[in-house]
Design an enzyme around this catalytic site. Structure first.
Site, PDB file in Angstrom:
ATOM      1  N   GLU A 240      81.120   4.684 106.426  1.00  0.00           N
ATOM      2  CA  GLU A 240      80.389   4.183 105.258  1.00  0.00           C
ATOM      3  C   GLU A 240      80.903   2.823 104.774  1.00  0.00           C
ATOM      4  O   GLU A 240      80.727   2.482 103.607  1.00  0.00           O
ATOM      5  CB  GLU A 240      80.466   5.204 104.130  1.00  0.00           C
ATOM      6  CG  GLU A 240      79.801   6.526 104.502  1.00  0.00           C
ATOM      7  CD  GLU A 240      79.516   7.347 103.273  1.00  0.00           C
ATOM      8  OE1 GLU A 240      78.341   7.416 102.872  1.00  0.00           O
ATOM      9  OE2 GLU A 240      80.462   7.907 102.699  1.00  0.00           O
TER      10      GLU A 240
ATOM     11  N   HIS B 130      83.942  10.902  95.659  1.00  0.00           N
ATOM     12  CA  HIS B 130      83.207  12.171  95.618  1.00  0.00           C
ATOM     13  C   HIS B 130      83.603  12.884  94.331  1.00  0.00           C
ATOM     14  O   HIS B 130      83.845  14.084  94.310  1.00  0.00           O
ATOM     15  CB  HIS B 130      83.547  13.017  96.849  1.00  0.00           C
ATOM     16  CG  HIS B 130      83.046  12.451  98.130  1.00  0.00           C
ATOM     17  ND1 HIS B 130      83.240  13.058  99.337  1.00  0.00           N
ATOM     18  CD2 HIS B 130      82.322  11.334  98.402  1.00  0.00           C
ATOM     19  CE1 HIS B 130      82.679  12.327 100.299  1.00  0.00           C
ATOM     20  NE2 HIS B 130      82.123  11.273  99.755  1.00  0.00           N
TER      21      HIS B 130
ATOM     22  N   HIS C 295      84.381   4.067  96.540  1.00  0.00           N
ATOM     23  CA  HIS C 295      83.389   5.112  96.793  1.00  0.00           C
ATOM     24  C   HIS C 295      84.091   6.442  96.619  1.00  0.00           C
ATOM     25  O   HIS C 295      85.074   6.722  97.303  1.00  0.00           O
ATOM     26  CB  HIS C 295      82.830   4.988  98.206  1.00  0.00           C
ATOM     27  CG  HIS C 295      82.052   6.201  98.633  1.00  0.00           C
ATOM     28  ND1 HIS C 295      81.021   6.723  97.877  1.00  0.00           N
ATOM     29  CD2 HIS C 295      82.158   7.012  99.721  1.00  0.00           C
ATOM     30  CE1 HIS C 295      80.528   7.795  98.483  1.00  0.00           C
ATOM     31  NE2 HIS C 295      81.207   7.997  99.590  1.00  0.00           N
TER      32      HIS C 295
ATOM     33  N   HIS D 225      76.265  13.455  96.708  1.00  0.00           N
ATOM     34  CA  HIS D 225      77.254  12.833  97.557  1.00  0.00           C
ATOM     35  C   HIS D 225      78.436  12.273  96.746  1.00  0.00           C
ATOM     36  O   HIS D 225      79.571  12.640  96.983  1.00  0.00           O
ATOM     37  CB  HIS D 225      76.529  11.725  98.341  1.00  0.00           C
ATOM     38  CG  HIS D 225      77.369  10.937  99.293  1.00  0.00           C
ATOM     39  ND1 HIS D 225      76.835  10.120 100.243  1.00  0.00           N
ATOM     40  CD2 HIS D 225      78.706  10.815  99.433  1.00  0.00           C
ATOM     41  CE1 HIS D 225      77.797   9.537 100.943  1.00  0.00           C
ATOM     42  NE2 HIS D 225      78.941   9.945 100.475  1.00  0.00           N
TER      43      HIS D 225
END
Lengths: 265, 265, 265, 265
Positions: free
Chosen positions: C99, C120, C118, C186
């Site tokens: 990613e 979670h 990024h 996500h």
């Protein structure tokens, strides 16, 4: 029985009682009591204020409990001996728990009980101040029921502490033949035939409260443990088998508790 | 009183104030303040931004608080001295908390208060942004009430920080004679007659917020602590007895805090 | 600027680029990146799968990020260099994050952004799959808004991973000029002018999500941070002042992260 | 294949089986099994009572599992060998898990399964006692579905334990071709082609349950993972790539588990 009488005699010799070398049986109960204090703290079932006691193995009219101290810090030398009047059996200047009458009156009312835990179990307290009964999803020992004791009903305005025999008696009466009773706005009392089972029940009382709270949040009907299922589960649990039941969790909880809280003697 | 005046004189000798050997009483307050910082952090009541102060034991017109630093890292040499105008009593280049006016104005308004905690207590903040009052299930010190202070009502658009005397005064006025006030979208302020009791109250403010949130999730009517019960509880708590009340939890929390956060000097 | 060009030239000498001694500025960014990885893990904002990157301090067309590895384990030698096409600038056999296009396309679209996270983040994901907008209770950087990106809307059936430039571009477009965007089912992406502020925002994004979830559970109207208040808060936060803002929390989080996750080199 | 037959022959020599030096392949499975036990405990997916097994790498008719012991304490020498009848393949006086029939019957019914986890995953149990299906927000392996097994439907009043082959068969039948099945009021069973993937799925089953519970609390419609998306995600996950998928998390979880639970041999 001979052993018990002998031990009782030994205790009665003035001045020698406190110094007599404890029997292996007594030493084992004290060890479990200290470890039990640590476990209840490490498993977040007691905060600074709960306590756990054990009936004296040689004299059913006495019980063992720490001096007034946070459970996570209790060591073997903190364990004191109390009579069923809730008072020390020997003079001792160290402070005692105000709520020792929870223990003394339960031992008086329930000859089958050999260990008592009083907790401030965080997810249990909400059930004590609402109308939602604490029912069993996994905790078979919740049968027949988990009653709620409110000092207000027995004694009007109090500071909520079970700090005398009359309040202890009223709580023991509400507990009846059950294993757990809630104390409104305060915590709960859990009883069992041994220290290890009492610790097990106190931890799974909190666990079951969490499960039920979450099930309530999901909404809709809930499938509780049936009384028939609970009876079969309790039959298994009541047989002591190494590696099974509370023996398995005790080994794990003990190791964790010692790793996190230091020496016990 | 003679002791206090003497200490005040000592402080006024220019240049010597900062170096004078602190009295045993002052040293004890600083120790408690450092430990209190660590405890509040380890118990998850402050994140990087809360603070705790103590009124100076020799001069009611001054208070002690750390330089601008995360509470979990505070050491004794971080403690600085402030006047009731919220400013340092001695020049010091190290950064100071912007929100020191929470403390200065509460000390000005409340002679009975000797310690002030400002937290970002995670379960308390939701009560500051909803219409649900934070009422007592176990926290007796919530009486008379837990008011909510909103900077918007006093000062319109701000950055929410209590970064001047005017905002501090407005907050102190909302606090009134209570022990806890919420700050909308921000946190809360907790006051007490000593550092140890302030720490105790800050921790149990969060604990009570959790209990109330869970009770709300269970639904239906909630039995709160009655004012009569709370008054009786506070009477017990206000008597300092070794092994009881905030003395018992302080011993436990201190040990945990030191184990998890390292040296204090 | 001269310094930047020089550094860029140095990098272009074939074969020498990877071995050149990094400038103090570059070394500082790599250090922050490694510590940032550890902090995000210790603060429970990333599980095994999130990542954080920094724009290269000497070349805005490049960025720095770990090889494909759990953030809690990242060390300085794991940091690799990528171009804005999302590909390695030098051959390297070690695995890279699928990613990485989240990062490359955000750096391309937003010259003001120097760090991208990024996560979670566990309490943020529920907001990505419901119609409840993630609005600010304390997180001023949520303004103008926190949009939700859904791969399904841009690209139909995918494995949800932003594993090519086209998906990265679509995500960057949804992010727009905001600081946070959710990714349906996500996680989220958080951007900032520096690694330290990006870490700060990622942690307080999760914290604000928890506050909002709890406020929703209490029920009734919620007082959000007003845009005017948020603007004033962001003005304060954007000034770097030692001991204040993200500087204060960085010191604390760094110490915790190092204590819990071991060596960084 | 030749290797497997050889190993099978080796095992059949009476008396030598237990002492034969394990192959590298067998040793690797035992290592993963021990680490897997520790990980499941450290990640709070099992309490004292769950278990994990692996199909024997040399003989599909056998499987490996610890003696009856809390998963957090399991060491290599605790691993025993069982047949598909759920019984030990060699006499051993140590206690065995009562619920070994969960494992034996799943291995019998599902040749594709090489690892089985039975957990008491705390946020999963509420879904087993309500009518709310556990649907995927992130957990692609929830497709086709997550069925709920109730001992009451198959066998009337029991103690809920899967303590014989008949109950194991009924559970395996409910599981069908799915990867996860809930067990009413008790826990769940998770199956996978390897120990590492089984551990991964057990942990993300709990994680997805938490996400779904929180999404339910926010209220309104929920966007679940589409079956088409899940299929694409599973395709990626099923390719073993170093640094990706369950390989990345295994490295992190293993390091944490060893740091927190001590030696494995």
């Amino acid at each position: 029985m001979a052993k018990k009488r002998q031990a009782a005699r030994a205790r009665k010799k003035p001045g020698s009682a406190g110094k007599a070398r404890p029997s292996a049986e007594l030493k084992a109960v004290i060890d479990d009591l200290v470890i039990g204090n640590r476990i209840l703290y490490v498993q977040d079932v007691v905060d600074g204020y709960g306590h756990i006691s054990a009936r004296h193995p040689h004299d059913p009219e006495r019980f063992l409990m720490s001096r007034a101290r946070a459970p996570g810090l209790v060591v073997a030398s903190d364990i004191m001996e109390f009579g069923l009047d809730g008072e020390l059996t020997r003079p001792d200047a160290r402070p005692v728990y105000s709520e020792r009458f929870i223990h003394s009156e339960v031992y008086r009312a329930r000859p089958d009980v050999h260990a008592v835990v009083h907790t401030h179990s965080p997810t249990v307290i909400p059930f004590s101040v609402t109308q939602v009964p604490l029912r069993p999803i996994r905790a078979a020992f919740f049968y027949p029921e988990v009653p709620v004791f409110d000092t207000r009903a027995s004694a009007g305005w109090t500071n909520l502490l079970i700090s005398n025999s009359a309040l202890g008696k009223a709580l023991a009466q509400t507990l009846g033949q059950n294993s757990v009773a809630l104390m409104r706005g305060h915590g709960n009392v859990v009883v069992a035939p041994s220290v290890r089972v009492a610790v097990y029940r106190a931890i799974y009382t909190e666990a079951n409260a969490k499960l039920l709270l979450q099930a309530k949040m999901l909404g809709g009907p809930i499938t509780y443990l049936a009384p028939e299922e609970a009876a079969l589960m309790e039959t298994v649990q009541s047989r002591h088998r190494p590696g099974h039941g509370s023996d398995r969790t005790w080994e794990m909880w003990k190791q964790e508790a010692l790793a996190r809280t230091g020496k016990v003697r």
